[in-house]
Design an enzyme around this catalytic site. Structure first.
Site, PDB file in Angstrom:
ATOM      1  N   ARG A 266       0.867  -1.180   0.000  1.00  0.00           N
ATOM      2  CA  ARG A 266       0.000   0.000   0.000  1.00  0.00           C
ATOM      3  C   ARG A 266       0.901   1.226   0.000  1.00  0.00           C
ATOM      4  O   ARG A 266       1.620   1.484   0.977  1.00  0.00           O
ATOM      5  CB  ARG A 266      -0.892  -0.004   1.237  1.00  0.00           C
ATOM      6  CG  ARG A 266      -1.872   1.179   1.288  1.00  0.00           C
ATOM      7  CD  ARG A 266      -2.944   1.046   0.226  1.00  0.00           C
ATOM      8  NE  ARG A 266      -4.065   1.960   0.479  1.00  0.00           N
ATOM      9  CZ  ARG A 266      -4.376   2.983  -0.306  1.00  0.00           C
ATOM     10  NH1 ARG A 266      -3.642   3.252  -1.377  1.00  0.00           N
ATOM     11  NH2 ARG A 266      -5.418   3.743  -0.030  1.00  0.00           N
ATOM     12  N   GLY A 267       0.862   1.974  -1.089  1.00  0.00           N
ATOM     13  CA  GLY A 267       1.801   3.075  -1.270  1.00  0.00           C
ATOM     14  C   GLY A 267       1.821   4.081  -0.147  1.00  0.00           C
ATOM     15  O   GLY A 267       2.887   4.451   0.359  1.00  0.00           O
ATOM     16  N   GLU A 268       0.665   4.544   0.278  1.00  0.00           N
ATOM     17  CA  GLU A 268       0.625   5.601   1.291  1.00  0.00           C
ATOM     18  C   GLU A 268       1.131   5.121   2.655  1.00  0.00           C
ATOM     19  O   GLU A 268       1.527   5.931   3.486  1.00  0.00           O
ATOM     20  CB  GLU A 268      -0.793   6.143   1.438  1.00  0.00           C
ATOM     21  CG  GLU A 268      -1.793   5.151   2.008  1.00  0.00           C
ATOM     22  CD  GLU A 268      -3.191   5.731   2.113  1.00  0.00           C
ATOM     23  OE1 GLU A 268      -3.885   5.384   3.074  1.00  0.00           O
ATOM     24  OE2 GLU A 268      -3.589   6.529   1.231  1.00  0.00           O
ATOM     25  N   ASP A 269       1.157   3.814   2.869  1.00  0.00           N
ATOM     26  CA  ASP A 269       1.641   3.273   4.145  1.00  0.00           C
ATOM     27  C   ASP A 269       3.158   3.098   4.172  1.00  0.00           C
ATOM     28  O   ASP A 269       3.813   3.406   5.172  1.00  0.00           O
ATOM     29  CB  ASP A 269       0.996   1.905   4.430  1.00  0.00           C
ATOM     30  CG  ASP A 269      -0.454   2.012   4.848  1.00  0.00           C
ATOM     31  OD1 ASP A 269      -0.939   3.136   5.010  1.00  0.00           O
ATOM     32  OD2 ASP A 269      -1.090   0.957   5.009  1.00  0.00           O
ATOM     33  N   THR A 270       3.734   2.559   3.070  1.00  0.00           N
ATOM     34  CA  THR A 270       5.123   2.091   3.147  1.00  0.00           C
ATOM     35  C   THR A 270       6.015   2.482   1.982  1.00  0.00           C
ATOM     36  O   THR A 270       7.194   2.134   1.973  1.00  0.00           O
ATOM     37  CB  THR A 270       5.157   0.550   3.254  1.00  0.00           C
ATOM     38  OG1 THR A 270       4.724  -0.027   2.006  1.00  0.00           O
ATOM     39  CG2 THR A 270       4.276   0.046   4.387  1.00  0.00           C
ATOM     40  N   ARG A 271       5.480   3.182   0.971  1.00  0.00           N
ATOM     41  CA  ARG A 271       6.262   3.434  -0.253  1.00  0.00           C
ATOM     42  C   ARG A 271       7.635   4.043   0.032  1.00  0.00           C
ATOM     43  O   ARG A 271       8.653   3.618  -0.506  1.00  0.00           O
ATOM     44  CB  ARG A 271       5.495   4.363  -1.206  1.00  0.00           C
ATOM     45  CG  ARG A 271       6.235   4.615  -2.517  1.00  0.00           C
ATOM     46  CD  ARG A 271       5.509   5.623  -3.394  1.00  0.00           C
ATOM     47  NE  ARG A 271       4.169   5.195  -3.718  1.00  0.00           N
ATOM     48  CZ  ARG A 271       3.868   4.351  -4.698  1.00  0.00           C
ATOM     49  NH1 ARG A 271       4.844   3.826  -5.427  1.00  0.00           N
ATOM     50  NH2 ARG A 271       2.623   4.024  -4.941  1.00  0.00           N
TER      51      ARG A 271
ATOM     52  N   GLY B 201      -9.994   5.099  -8.417  1.00  0.00           N
ATOM     53  CA  GLY B 201     -10.951   4.532  -9.355  1.00  0.00           C
ATOM     54  C   GLY B 201     -10.329   3.910 -10.589  1.00  0.00           C
ATOM     55  O   GLY B 201     -11.012   3.283 -11.388  1.00  0.00           O
TER      56      GLY B 201
ATOM     57  N   GLU C 272      -4.192  -7.259  -6.976  1.00  0.00           N
ATOM     58  CA  GLU C 272      -2.863  -7.875  -7.013  1.00  0.00           C
ATOM     59  C   GLU C 272      -2.854  -9.152  -6.187  1.00  0.00           C
ATOM     60  O   GLU C 272      -2.351 -10.192  -6.614  1.00  0.00           O
ATOM     61  CB  GLU C 272      -1.814  -6.913  -6.427  1.00  0.00           C
ATOM     62  CG  GLU C 272      -1.408  -5.778  -7.320  1.00  0.00           C
ATOM     63  CD  GLU C 272      -0.332  -4.907  -6.671  1.00  0.00           C
ATOM     64  OE1 GLU C 272      -0.002  -3.883  -7.267  1.00  0.00           O
ATOM     65  OE2 GLU C 272       0.145  -5.255  -5.572  1.00  0.00           O
TER      66      GLU C 272
END
Length: 312
Positions: free
Chosen positions: A31-36, A64, A98
């Site tokens: 999840r990008g906003e968590d761990t990118r 979307g 994914e």
């Protein structure tokens, strides 16, 4: 100045290989906003330092927008999928798509999966508690006319979360945890590579060693090796086996497949950008073919590199 040698050798062996060779060692699902820019970035660079070819989606998700075909293809072409379950992982439909595809390939026995619990409780993931419960409640409401989609996501989440996992606990040193992951992946790749050679190739070992001897890896010269044989006789299989065995001895490497078709369809510029992506310049775009040659030359100047150009 280094000298240049050109050799052409026959592939002349029979291949029993029936499935395509993976392009990536590892696919990272996160999840990008968590761990990118935190855990995932640190893990990616730790894998890269070990020459483990890793696919990481660098694009920010547009709300979307459906999952891209590039991501689905990358999953299909990977040996191992690492899923980083973070607090908001299940809130992303992209991540869940994914996950579903990863679970499908895992079930078919063509993909190894390593789930990681990143500051979340395993029971929260397995039994959909807290943020995972909240996320699925929203999905059920949003997709109330397509409940089978949510059911598929839920089944994939349960299947993967029940696998043997690694968990980062609060207070645990992140660097040590990442190194344990890299070590696990490195050993698993060694095992998979050995099994691939044993199960899928017939009589290739001696040809791999012969090819490596032509390359003269201790030399500082530039070597061009051409493998000539009729189509379907195993040229790509041999080239890939040699590439996988020696890539750790180079500062940069790239395996460019189907170059004849790609260049006809999209031009050399696309192939140049693929090469740049492979050598760590992901996202770098070139204006034209001439500029691409100049950029590649500047980046690879005085580096020990391995490039395989395969026309299928």
């Amino acid at each position: 100045m280094a000298s240049t040698s050109i050799q052409t050798v026959p592939s002349s062996f029979t291949s029993a290989f029936s499935k395509p060779q993976p392009e990536y060692d590892v696919f990272l699902s996160f999840r990008g906003e968590d761990t990118r820019y935190k855990f995932t970035d640190h893990l990616y660079h730790a894998l890269d330092s070990k020459k483990i070819i890793t696919f990481r989606d660098d694009k920010e998700l547009e709300m979307g927008k459906p999952i891209s075909l590039e991501l689905l293809e990358a999953i299909k072409k990977s040996r191992i999928a690492v899923i980083i379950f973070s607090e908001n992982y299940a809130s992303s439909t992209w991540c869940l798509e994914e996950l579903t595809k990863i679970d499908e390939y895992r079930d078919r026995g063509i993909l190894t999966v390593l789930p990681i619990f990143y500051h979340v409780e395993p029971t929260d993931v397995r039994h959909e508690k807290n943020t995972f419960a909240e996320a699925f409640a929203k999905h059920e409401k949003r997709f109330e006319e397509n409940p089978k989609k949510v059911q598929k996501w839920r089944a994939a989440l349960t299947n993967v979360a029940n696998l043997s996992v690694k968990r980062l606990k609060d207070g645990e040193p992140e660097a040590e945890f990442i190194q344990s992951i890299v070590q696990w992946i490195y050993l698993k790749l060694e095992e998979k590579f050995s099994n691939d050679i044993e199960d899928d190739l017939v009589g290739i070992s001696s040809h791999v060693e012969e090819m490596i001897s032509y390359l003269d890896l201790e030399s500082t010269d530039v070597h061009f090796i051409g493998i000539c044989e009729k189509s379907g006789m195993g040229k790509t299989t041999l080239a890939r086996a040699v590439f996988d065995k020696i890539l750790n001895q180079f500062e940069a490497c790239s395996f460019l497949e189907n170059v004849r078709e790609e260049s006809k369809a999209h031009g050399l510029k696309t192939l140049q950008e693929r090469l740049l992506c492979d050598i760590g310049k992901r996202g770098l775009r070139v204006k034209d073919e001439h500029k691409g040659m100049q950029v590649i030359s500047d980046i690879l100047h005085n580096k020990k590199v391995l490039i395989v150009v395969d026309d299928g």
